[in-house]
Design a protein around this motif. Structure first.
Motif, PDB file in Angstrom:
ATOM      1  N   MET A 181     -46.795   4.569  12.476  1.00 26.70           N
ATOM      2  CA  MET A 181     -45.712   3.722  12.020  1.00 26.70           C
ATOM      3  C   MET A 181     -46.073   2.997  10.718  1.00 26.70           C
ATOM      4  O   MET A 181     -45.229   2.816   9.862  1.00 26.70           O
ATOM      5  CB  MET A 181     -45.364   2.720  13.126  1.00 26.70           C
ATOM      6  N   LEU A 182     -47.339   2.595  10.578  1.00 25.74           N
ATOM      7  CA  LEU A 182     -47.777   1.925   9.352  1.00 25.74           C
ATOM      8  C   LEU A 182     -47.527   2.810   8.139  1.00 25.74           C
ATOM      9  O   LEU A 182     -47.040   2.342   7.097  1.00 25.74           O
ATOM     10  CB  LEU A 182     -49.268   1.555   9.446  1.00 25.74           C
ATOM     11  N   PHE A 183     -47.833   4.104   8.270  1.00 26.08           N
ATOM     12  CA  PHE A 183     -47.655   5.031   7.166  1.00 26.08           C
ATOM     13  C   PHE A 183     -46.211   5.011   6.663  1.00 26.08           C
ATOM     14  O   PHE A 183     -45.961   5.013   5.460  1.00 26.08           O
ATOM     15  CB  PHE A 183     -48.060   6.453   7.581  1.00 26.08           C
ATOM     16  N   LEU A 184     -45.249   4.990   7.592  1.00 25.86           N
ATOM     17  CA  LEU A 184     -43.839   5.013   7.196  1.00 25.86           C
ATOM     18  C   LEU A 184     -43.430   3.732   6.467  1.00 25.86           C
ATOM     19  O   LEU A 184     -42.631   3.775   5.525  1.00 25.86           O
ATOM     20  CB  LEU A 184     -42.950   5.254   8.414  1.00 25.86           C
ATOM     21  N   TRP A 185     -43.979   2.591   6.874  1.00 25.28           N
ATOM     22  CA  TRP A 185     -43.698   1.342   6.175  1.00 25.28           C
ATOM     23  C   TRP A 185     -44.274   1.383   4.762  1.00 25.28           C
ATOM     24  O   TRP A 185     -43.610   0.982   3.795  1.00 25.28           O
ATOM     25  CB  TRP A 185     -44.259   0.144   6.944  1.00 25.28           C
ATOM     26  N   VAL A 186     -45.493   1.860   4.640  1.00 30.12           N
ATOM     27  CA  VAL A 186     -46.124   1.959   3.324  1.00 30.12           C
ATOM     28  C   VAL A 186     -45.326   2.921   2.445  1.00 30.12           C
ATOM     29  O   VAL A 186     -45.064   2.646   1.267  1.00 30.12           O
ATOM     30  CB  VAL A 186     -47.600   2.393   3.449  1.00 30.12           C
ATOM     31  N   LYS A 187     -44.901   4.038   3.023  1.00 35.48           N
ATOM     32  CA  LYS A 187     -44.119   5.026   2.289  1.00 35.48           C
ATOM     33  C   LYS A 187     -42.787   4.443   1.816  1.00 35.48           C
ATOM     34  O   LYS A 187     -42.366   4.670   0.675  1.00 35.48           O
ATOM     35  CB  LYS A 187     -43.878   6.244   3.175  1.00 35.48           C
ATOM     36  N   ALA A 188     -42.113   3.676   2.653  1.00 37.53           N
ATOM     37  CA  ALA A 188     -40.843   3.063   2.285  1.00 37.53           C
ATOM     38  C   ALA A 188     -41.020   2.124   1.095  1.00 37.53           C
ATOM     39  O   ALA A 188     -40.244   2.174   0.123  1.00 37.53           O
ATOM     40  CB  ALA A 188     -40.253   2.308   3.480  1.00 37.53           C
ATOM     41  N   PHE A 189     -42.044   1.284   1.137  1.00 37.36           N
ATOM     42  CA  PHE A 189     -42.281   0.369   0.030  1.00 37.36           C
ATOM     43  C   PHE A 189     -42.755   1.109  -1.223  1.00 37.36           C
ATOM     44  O   PHE A 189     -42.434   0.711  -2.351  1.00 37.36           O
ATOM     45  CB  PHE A 189     -43.260  -0.744   0.439  1.00 37.36           C
ATOM     46  N   ILE A 244     -41.714   4.109  -2.109  1.00 42.78           N
ATOM     47  CA  ILE A 244     -40.490   4.670  -2.695  1.00 42.78           C
ATOM     48  C   ILE A 244     -39.716   3.591  -3.444  1.00 42.78           C
ATOM     49  O   ILE A 244     -39.202   3.828  -4.544  1.00 42.78           O
ATOM     50  CB  ILE A 244     -39.630   5.353  -1.612  1.00 42.78           C
ATOM     51  N   MET A 245     -39.636   2.388  -2.875  1.00 39.70           N
ATOM     52  CA  MET A 245     -38.950   1.291  -3.571  1.00 39.70           C
ATOM     53  C   MET A 245     -39.643   0.962  -4.898  1.00 39.70           C
ATOM     54  O   MET A 245     -38.978   0.723  -5.907  1.00 39.70           O
ATOM     55  CB  MET A 245     -38.899   0.047  -2.682  1.00 39.70           C
ATOM     56  N   ALA A 246     -40.958   0.965  -4.891  1.00 43.87           N
ATOM     57  CA  ALA A 246     -41.700   0.689  -6.122  1.00 43.87           C
ATOM     58  C   ALA A 246     -41.487   1.799  -7.151  1.00 43.87           C
ATOM     59  O   ALA A 246     -41.359   1.523  -8.350  1.00 43.87           O
ATOM     60  CB  ALA A 246     -43.189   0.520  -5.807  1.00 43.87           C
ATOM     61  N   VAL A 247     -41.439   3.049  -6.692  1.00 44.31           N
ATOM     62  CA  VAL A 247     -41.186   4.173  -7.591  1.00 44.31           C
ATOM     63  C   VAL A 247     -39.812   4.024  -8.245  1.00 44.31           C
ATOM     64  O   VAL A 247     -39.665   4.223  -9.464  1.00 44.31           O
ATOM     65  CB  VAL A 247     -41.303   5.527  -6.840  1.00 44.31           C
ATOM     66  N   VAL A 248     -38.812   3.661  -7.455  1.00 46.97           N
ATOM     67  CA  VAL A 248     -37.460   3.477  -8.001  1.00 46.97           C
ATOM     68  C   VAL A 248     -37.464   2.376  -9.062  1.00 46.97           C
ATOM     69  O   VAL A 248     -36.886   2.536 -10.145  1.00 46.97           O
ATOM     70  CB  VAL A 248     -36.449   3.173  -6.871  1.00 46.97           C
ATOM     71  N   ALA A 249     -38.117   1.257  -8.776  1.00 42.85           N
ATOM     72  CA  ALA A 249     -38.176   0.158  -9.744  1.00 42.85           C
ATOM     73  C   ALA A 249     -38.908   0.584 -11.013  1.00 42.85           C
ATOM     74  O   ALA A 249     -38.471   0.276 -12.137  1.00 42.85           O
ATOM     75  CB  ALA A 249     -38.862  -1.056  -9.116  1.00 42.85           C
ATOM     76  N   TRP A 250     -40.018   1.296 -10.850  1.00 44.34           N
ATOM     77  CA  TRP A 250     -40.792   1.735 -12.008  1.00 44.34           C
ATOM     78  C   TRP A 250     -39.972   2.681 -12.880  1.00 44.34           C
ATOM     79  O   TRP A 250     -39.934   2.553 -14.109  1.00 44.34           O
ATOM     80  CB  TRP A 250     -42.092   2.386 -11.545  1.00 44.34           C
ATOM     81  N   PHE A 251     -39.296   3.638 -12.247  1.00 47.58           N
ATOM     82  CA  PHE A 251     -38.500   4.574 -13.029  1.00 47.58           C
ATOM     83  C   PHE A 251     -37.303   3.900 -13.679  1.00 47.58           C
ATOM     84  O   PHE A 251     -36.882   4.295 -14.774  1.00 47.58           O
ATOM     85  CB  PHE A 251     -38.073   5.782 -12.193  1.00 47.58           C
ATOM     86  N   ALA A 252     -36.751   2.877 -13.057  1.00 40.34           N
ATOM     87  CA  ALA A 252     -35.671   2.131 -13.705  1.00 40.34           C
ATOM     88  C   ALA A 252     -36.157   1.573 -15.041  1.00 40.34           C
ATOM     89  O   ALA A 252     -35.458   1.657 -16.059  1.00 40.34           O
ATOM     90  CB  ALA A 252     -35.187   1.005 -12.792  1.00 40.34           C
TER      91      ALA A 252
END
Length: 142
Positions: free
Chosen positions: A1-9, A11-19
């Motif tokens: 479950m930890l892996f999925l939380w880390v993955k979700a955050f 992805i959010m960081a990737v979206v912000a960076w690409f913005a």
């Protein structure tokens, strides 16, 4: 479950960076075309705040969370060719990010920029990286 939380955050960081990587070079296009002092000063503020306030923190989060995910499943990732290709692309994208930072500093010093046409092409680079990275992660071609 930890892996999925880390993955979700991650992805959010990737979206912000690409913005940031999509918008900052677009600001360079407008800045290079700007003829008035007030406009150039406004672009300097916008570029600095975008790069330092959102770009750098999101890039650091992408790397930190990505390293954490790799650590959590290292036995799997260390043997995956697509993962190594993705890391190479992210490393190169980090170089592009730092090139953007160099332009932010140059614009702040009122350098004579390349033409807005140069920045229009420069603006397209992150699109290529995004496409290649998404293909590596989703398709996993090798």
């Amino acid at each position: 479950m930890l892996f999925l939380w880390v993955k979700a955050f991650h992805i959010m960081a990737v979206v912000a960076w690409f913005a940031v990587l999509f918008y900052l070079p677009r600001l360079f296009v407008y800045h290079a075309s700007c003829d008035d002092v007030a406009g150039r000063e406004r672009f300097k503020i916008m570029e600095r705040k975008l790069y330092r306030g959102i770009g750098a923190p999101s890039m650091i989060l992408v790397w930190t969370l990505g390293a954490w995910m790799a650590y959590l499943n290292w036995d799997y990732y260390k043997t995956q060719g697509w993962f190594h290709a993705k890391l190479t692309l992210v490393f190169l994208l980090t170089g592009y990010h730092h090139m953007c930072g160099a332009y932010v500093k140059k614009f702040a010093r009122d350098f004579e920029p390349p033409s807005h046409v140069f920045f229009r092409w420069f603006n397209e680079v992150p699109v290529l990286f995004l496409a290649a990275i998404v293909i590596m992660v989703v398709v996993r071609p090798f």
